[in-house]
Design an enzyme around this catalytic site. Structure first.
Site, PDB file in Angstrom:
ATOM      1  N   ASP A   6       0.859  -1.190   0.000  1.00 17.86           N
ATOM      2  CA  ASP A   6       0.000   0.000   0.000  1.00 17.86           C
ATOM      3  C   ASP A   6       0.889   1.233   0.000  1.00 17.86           C
ATOM      4  OD1 ASP A   6      -1.854   2.022   0.430  1.00 17.86           O
ATOM      5  OD2 ASP A   6      -2.119   1.548   2.554  1.00 17.86           O
ATOM      6  N   VAL A   7       0.999   1.894  -1.159  1.00 16.44           N
ATOM      7  CA  VAL A   7       1.848   3.073  -1.296  1.00 16.44           C
ATOM      8  C   VAL A   7       1.026   4.317  -0.985  1.00 16.44           C
ATOM      9  CG1 VAL A   7       3.364   4.395  -2.818  1.00 16.44           C
ATOM     10  CG2 VAL A   7       3.178   1.907  -3.084  1.00 16.44           C
ATOM     11  N   GLY A 107      -9.833   6.780  -5.817  1.00 17.20           N
ATOM     12  CA  GLY A 107      -8.483   6.394  -5.438  1.00 17.20           C
ATOM     13  C   GLY A 107      -8.362   4.905  -5.203  1.00 17.20           C
ATOM     14  N   ALA A 108      -7.210   4.360  -5.563  1.00 14.60           N
ATOM     15  CA  ALA A 108      -6.974   2.932  -5.372  1.00 14.60           C
ATOM     16  C   ALA A 108      -7.095   2.549  -3.903  1.00 14.60           C
ATOM     17  CB  ALA A 108      -5.593   2.556  -5.907  1.00 14.60           C
ATOM     18  N   ASP A 109      -6.676   3.454  -3.017  1.00 16.43           N
ATOM     19  CA  ASP A 109      -6.756   3.157  -1.583  1.00 16.43           C
ATOM     20  C   ASP A 109      -8.203   3.071  -1.107  1.00 16.43           C
ATOM     21  OD1 ASP A 109      -7.007   5.901  -2.141  1.00 16.43           O
ATOM     22  OD2 ASP A 109      -6.278   6.494  -0.163  1.00 16.43           O
ATOM     23  N   THR A 133      -2.402  10.735   5.420  1.00 11.99           N
ATOM     24  CA  THR A 133      -1.969  12.074   5.011  1.00 11.99           C
ATOM     25  C   THR A 133      -3.189  12.945   4.737  1.00 11.99           C
ATOM     26  OG1 THR A 133       0.028  11.111   4.053  1.00 11.99           O
ATOM     27  CG2 THR A 133      -0.541  13.348   3.388  1.00 11.99           C
TER      28      THR A 133
END
Length: 255
Positions: A6-7, A107-109, A133
């Site tokens: 998870d970036v 978003g991918a997250d 963040t």
């Protein structure tokens, strides 16, 4: 074994799964200038130092909100783990109904967190709050519909904005203050950040339950680096560390 990555904007979290159990989590700072060699060596070293053999990894899945890292990350997985990673992106199977005006913007997250939450808490209306963040709150219905959500500045962004945008305020440690008000500038900033954020999220959750889920039972899930900071405030029904990593594992399972 399956490795999930998870970036995030600030840090990159990794989770190693044996079956459905996450047996190891580790992380590093996200650096857009990292080469594929640096990333690959880090992954191998972290696995080895924790007693795991990288050669037993069968699949790798990635969720990234930092596009500049993706090429190096993909090359690292191929070169050092001998596996081509699956990235959470438009076109993969999610098991969700994306009720969004432009699904490619999600978003991918957010997708990964929703998949992880649905797998953990099936047939429930969900409010998923990720405190990283940025702070995101996403809504998923009991019918697996991704309805949308809100995005607001995270705690560190808020601290940095105050310090950078004013002449006399400085950066402070992010923590739950002793009182609801401050008797020093540092305490005043901490109180404003903590209770301001908590109040905003509490109001959002109230409005979501009333206007989106119309009073039906709804579970509020907290995740992300700062979720535990609000544990005593009882903002969340459940706190699930590594929720995005679990979602990436779900994506690998169905793709």
């Amino acid at each position: 074994m399956i490795l999930t990555i998870d970036v995030g904007n600030t840090s990159t979290a990794c989770g190693l799964f044996e079956g459905d159990e996450c047996v190891l989590r580790f992380r590093r700072a996200t650096d857009i200038n990292s080469s594929s060699d640096e990333i690959g060596i880090f992954l191998r070293s972290a696995l080895r130092e924790n007693g795991y053999d990288w050669q037993k990894i069968q699949k790798v899945g990635c969720c990234s909100v930092v596009p500049a890292v993706n090429h190096s990350l993909a090359r690292a997985c191929l070169k050092y783990l001998n596996r081509e990673p699956l990235f959470i992106q438009a076109g993969i199977k999610t098991g969700l109904k994306l009720r969004y005006s432009n699904p490619k913007e999600i978003g991918a997250d957010l997708i990964a967190a929703a998949m992880g939450a649905v797998a953990e808490y099936p047939e429930k209306n969900l409010i998923i709050i990720d405190m990283g963040t940025a702070i995101t709150a996403e809504l998923v219905s009991k019918n697996k519909e991704f309805l949308g959500g809100v995005i607001m500045p995270g705690l560190k962004i808020s601290v940095d904005a105050l310090a950078g945008g004013t002449a006399n305020l400085t950066s402070v440690e992010i923590m739950k203050p002793e009182h609801v008000y401050g008797s020093s500038t540092t305490e005043a900033i901490q109180a404003g950040l903590y209770y301001g954020t908590a109040g905003a999220l509490k109001e959002f959750c109230h409005l979501f339950k009333k206007n989106v889920f119309h009073g039906e039972d709804t579970l509020i899930i907290g995740t992300g680096g700062f979720a535990r900071t609000f544990e005593e405030y009882r903002l969340f029904d459940e706190i699930v560390p590594g929720l995005v990593l679990s979602g990436v594992k779900c994506a690998i399972d169905i793709n």
